[in-house]
Each structure stands twice: as structure tokens, then as C-alpha cells.
Design an enzyme around this catalytic site. Structure first.
Site, PDB file in Angstrom:
ATOM      1  N   GLU A 434       1.518  10.114 -48.724  1.00 28.11           N
ATOM      2  CA  GLU A 434       0.798  10.450 -47.496  1.00 28.11           C
ATOM      3  C   GLU A 434       0.238   9.168 -46.882  1.00 28.11           C
ATOM      4  OE1 GLU A 434      -2.145  13.570 -47.824  1.00 28.11           O
ATOM      5  OE2 GLU A 434      -3.429  12.618 -46.320  1.00 28.11           O
ATOM      6  N   GLU A 439      -8.357   8.654 -39.799  1.00 28.62           N
ATOM      7  CA  GLU A 439      -9.242   9.768 -40.106  1.00 28.62           C
ATOM      8  C   GLU A 439     -10.652   9.377 -39.675  1.00 28.62           C
ATOM      9  OE1 GLU A 439      -8.111  12.315 -43.843  1.00 28.62           O
ATOM     10  OE2 GLU A 439      -8.034  10.198 -44.391  1.00 28.62           O
TER      11      GLU A 439
END
Length: 546
Positions: A434, A439
Site C-alpha cells: 500500500e 493522508e
């Protein structure tokens, strides 16, 4: 020799010196005639019995006619307007009802001219709103440029169109080398407009020269030289200049009106009024202008931000995939599918939202993808939001991935722009790998995280870097990752802040797909502010370069 017939109201003495052979005919000069019967009419826009001085826009259409005239010019309020056909749109901006003198000049053969003047009374009532003034000039002065890195930064469409790239839109940096991208446009609060034709000059005050780009007629009207390429004139030598501008609103449409022959980015000829089609995006203006022949609308995206300058060099500059979110409605089904519901254990993170495909949660409008998280009860969850992915639609290995976005805010918000290994359904997570390009959590406002998950390093043990972005939720920024076989570099506005060494033992060497989502709460999002109602993640574009 033949007699020379010149009909003039003045006596002209001319000495002609020539050499002729006995076989050649003598030269003949035709009649030189000054225009006569010159008349000028003024049509005040919006004038009627109730509004004898017009609708308050200050716009007046001028019409001149004369016998034996080849071209015309209008003079008014220290403004000169060339009007070859005898028609021009004039603008009078002094507030209130004022009397103006308009002078028309008709030019005939040999440069002879005839002049007449009329007086008109015109009303101007428009006063631009303070937020528009602040947008254009900031505290006192602001410099703008064509946003060359944006898709559709220069576009073409029909007159009166509402879509910036209906017929044509330039791709990022597509017009490099024609004389557009080094222009700068300075608007001062006192109404001064300055056009810098080459901002890379070492000292523009000493060497105020550059080149400009425009439609045919550019050479005739503002200079000579350049490269004629079809209907365009490229790199026409031109000096910096200063003129003036006013803000008007004919028909209620906010408009920048430039004086004289002033223009922005591409000289369209004749019309120097630029409608402000959209000014909702921070540091950006979407403008359009109709060319002088009333054939096309030309569109421009301006930005007051300079391109990012750093020493970072990308390995990937070939645009292979993109979504510019320029078609209103649901996200493009050729690019995206949805994850719906709550997933297992709140998508593995104890998240609190229910993902939907409702336009209340996800929609494309105004050139943006908007994902809105809302505090509302839905199918057992206290919040709704949305999550889309390119799984099985677009998957790739290596490249530069860019998301331009403005982030939501509020305690418990958790937007993410990321990628997941395409073999996820076969090997599961974290074996698939990932890459979290960006974020952000509202409980740590303005901290940007770039993270990698893989076997031995996942969840709370993932490998991560972070940086601070003071305007993450008030302005758009570029969040990107440079994914190479030997390293993965995380950047904000093209500034690297975290680099990870990649190698063949890791899962970051095969196809990944893209994900955009906005979660609430969970392991990383944390406690949701009890007063939270809604907030929106806005994405301007997603691009992949290889």
C-alpha cells in the site's frame, strides 16, 4: 508626360524624380480624397424611457459613417480605439451621470482625415465588491500568470459557451515555446495594469522585452516579426507595457476591462474585456473573452501562484492517464468504481462512516471531485461519505502520481489519496503493498503523511514520513509520489519530504490501482468532534506520468 490630376482642398507641391525608358508609360496617381459627410451615433446600452442614461453599466456602442472613408478611430476619456469598420464598444466608468465628448476620426486615401465630435450623457453605477478587489489585487498589487500546468488552461469555444474546453483545451505545458508562459500580469489597486512579456529577464526595467502570442492581426496591430503559424502569430517581439483596467459588470457579469490594446496571454484582437467566469478557486481566475470578429470565445485559467521551484527532477514526464473531473455528475465510470458500505471492521480501521454513491456524498461539479462526509444516521452508521477506486479499470507499475486537492477539516476527519496492490484479492493485505500518497487527520490539522504498508511494516508499524502544510484546508496543493524501482519519493507542491528505498524483495514492483476516500474516526482518524456536521474533500485532478 501625362498631366497629374490631384483634387485637394490644399495645394500640394511634390517633386518627382524618376528615370523612364522611352517605351514605359508615365506613372499615374489616383485621386486623394478626404472623407466627407462624417456622422457618429452613440447607442447607450440599456437606455429607455425609465433609464435615459443607460442601465448603469457605462457601456456605449459607437457607430461612425462617412463617404470615402477607409477606416475610423474614436477618442474619448483619454482613450483611443481603432475601429476599421466604424463600430466600437466604449466604456465610461465615472460613477454617476456624466457628460463625455466622443470624437470620431475618418481616414481616407493618402492619410487625409475628417473629424467630428458629439457629447453624450452616460450613467455608471457599478462598484465592484470588496471580495473581488481583494481577489484581484490582494493588499495593493498582485501578479498573475497563465496556469500552464493545468489541463485546459487555454481553451476555445463558441461565443456564449459555458464550457471552457468545448472545442479545444490545451494540455499541461502544451504551448511551450510560443510566448505565453513567461508573461506576467500585474493588477494594482489604483487601476494600473502592467504586462511583463518575459518574467525571466534578469532586469525587466532595463531590458523590458520578450515575445507574445496571438491571433492573426497581431502583427498589424501591435508590432512586426514573429512566426506566422496558420491563424496564430508566435513569439512576436514585444516590450513590457503599462496601461489601465477597470472592473465592470455589463449584464451583471463581472468583467475586467483593459485599456487600449492591452491583453492577457493571447491577443484575440478588438475586444479587451475579460469576463470573470469563475473566481471560487483560491488563487485562480477563470476568464473568457470574445474575439474582435465575434467568432470565438477564448478561455484562460490564471493563477497568482508561481510554479514550484526546486531541484527535484522527475523520471516520468509522459502523461499516460488522467481525470480532470470536468464533466458534471457522477465520477467517470470508465475510471472509477465504488466501495460501498462499512467493510469488515470499518474497512479494517474501525472507521465510523457508511460509504455511499449518493450525490450528497460524491459528485463532480465546477471542475472538481467533491467527497462530502456528513453526520447523519444511515444503515446503522452515524456518518456517510464515499470511496472510489480504479481497480480493474486502470492499474500500473511505476510512475509519477499527482493529486491536486484541498482537504477537509474537523476533528475525526481522515481523507486519503492512495494506491493499493492490484493483486490484493489474491494475496490480501499487507502482502499486496500500500502506498499512501497523502493522508491527513483533522485532529492533527495541517500535518501531511506519506506512508508505505508491506509485510512486517503495516498498520501502526508502517514506514512513514510527514510534513506541515499551513493551508491544507484553505487552498489547493499538489500531493504526489515518484514511484521508481529503486526509491519512492513523497512530495507536496513538488517539494520532497520523505524518500523510501525500494528493491525487488518488496511488493512495490507490480501493478497498483488508485483510491480516493474520506473516512471518519477509526484507528488513525481518532475521536470525531461532537459538533461536526459536514466537510468536503475537493480534488481538482488526478494524473499519472510514466
Amino acid at each position: 508626360m501625362k498631366s497629374l490630376n490631384i483634387r485637394l482642398n490644399i495645394i500640394v507641391f511634390t517633386i518627382l524624380t524618376a528615370f523612364f525608358s522611352c517605351e514605359e508609360d508615365d506613372a499615374t496617381i489616383g485621386d486623394i480624397i478626404a472623407p466627407s459627410n462624417l456622422s457618429v451615433e452613440a447607442e447607450i446600452v440599456g437606455q429607455d424611457a425609465d433609464n435615459p442614461y443607460g442601465d448603469g453599466s457605462g457601456v456605449v456602442n459607437l457607430y461612425a459613417t462617412a463617404d470615402n472613408a477607409l477606416s475610423y478611430k474614436f477618442l474619448y476619456s483619454a482613450t483611443e480605439v481603432n475601429a476599421p469598420s466604424g463600430q466600437a464598444e466604449a466604456l465610461f466608468t465615472n460613477l454617476g451621470v456624466n457628460t463625455y465628448t466622443v470624437t470620431a476620426i475618418a481616414y481616407g486615401t493618402g492619410g487625409l482625415s475628417t473629424t467630428t465630435s458629439i457629447q453624450i450623457e452616460v450613467s455608471a453605477t457599478y462598484s465592484p465588491p470588496q471580495d473581488l478587489i481583494d481577489k484581484l489585487v490582494g493588499n495593493s498589487s498582485k501578479t498573475w500568470r497563465l496556469k500552464s500546468e493545468a489541463n485546459g488552461h487555454f481553451g476555445l469555444g463558441p461565443v456564449g459557451g459555458q464550457i471552457p474546453v468545448e472545442w479545444y483545451g490545451a494540455g499541461p505545458e502544451e504551448k511551450v515555446g510560443v510566448g505565453m508562459y513567461d508573461d506576467r500580469f500585474i493588477f494594482d489597486i489604483d487601476g494600473t495594469f502592467t504586462h511583463i512579456t518575459n518574467n525571466t529577464n534578469d532586469d525587466p526595467t532595463v531590458d523590458p522585452s520578450g515575445t507574445v502570442f496571438g491571433r492573426d492581426g497581431l502583427i498589424d496591430e501591435i508590432g512586426s516579426g514573429g512566426n506566422v503559424n496558420g491563424a496564430d502569430v508566435e513569439n512576436l517581439p514585444y516590450n513590457d507595457y503599462t496601461s489601465s483596467y477597470v472592473l465592470i459588470a455589463p449584464g451583471g457579469v463581472e468583467t475586467i476591462s483593459l485599456d487600449g490594446l492591452s491583453f492577457i496571454s493571447y491577443y484575440t484582437g478588438g475586444n479587451h474585456n475579460y469576463q470573470i467566469f469563475d473566481r471560487s478557486v483560491p488563487n485562480e481566475l477563470l476568464l473568457k473573452t470574445t474575439d474582435g470578429n465575434n467568432e470565438f470565445d477564448w478561455w484562460f485559467i490564471l493563477t497568482s501562484e508561481e510554479p514550484a521551484s526546486n531541484d527535484f527532477t522527475t523520471d516520468y514526464d509522459n502523461l499516460v492517464w488522467q481525470d480532470e473531473f470536468d464533466v458534471n455528475g457522477a465520477p467517470n465510470s470508465a475510471n472509477w468504481t465504488y466501495d460501498l458500505g462499512t467493510g469488515t471492521d470499518g474497512w479494517g480501521n474501525l472507521e465510523l462512516q457508511y460509504y455511499t454513491d449518493s450525490p450528497d456524498n460524491i459528485i463532480v461539479e465546477d471542475g472538481l471531485l467533491k467527497i462530502t462526509a456528513r453526520a447523519e444516521s444511515f444503515s446503522g452508521s452515524d456518518y456517510t461519505s464515499s470511496r472510489i477506486k480504479s481497480q480493474d479499470l486502470y492499474e500500473f507499475t511505476y510512475g509519477r502520481v499527482e493529486f491536486r486537492a484541498k482537504l477537509p477539516e474537523g476533528g475525526g476527519t481522515w481523507p486519503a489519496l492512495w494506491m493499493l496492490g492490484a493483486n490484493f484479492t489474491e494475496v490480501s493485505w499487507p502482502e499486496c503493498g500500500e502506498i499512501d500518497v497523502m493522508e491527513h487527520v483533522g485532529n492533527s490539522q495541517n500535518t501531511i503523511h506519506g506512508t508505505l504498508h508491506f509485510p512486517g511494516n503495516s498498520g501502526g508499524n508502517a514506514v512513514s514520513g510527514s510534513t506541515t502544510n499551513a493551508t491544507a484546508s484553505s487552498e489547493f496543493h499538489l500531493y504526489s509520489v515518484e514511484w521508481r524501482p529503486t526509491e519512492i519519493i513523497f512530495l507536496v507542491d513538488d517539494e520532497p519530504y520523505f524518500t523510501f528505498d525500494n528493491d525487488g524483495t518488496l511488493p512495490f514492483n507490480s501493478d497498483f490501482f488508485l483510491i480516493i476516500n474520506f473516512a471518519m474516526g477509526g484507528n488513525f482518524g481518532g475521536t470525531v468532534d461532537p459538533s461536526f456536521v459536514e466537510s468536503t474533500l475537493e480534488v481538482d485532478y488526478v494524473r499519472v506520468y510514466q
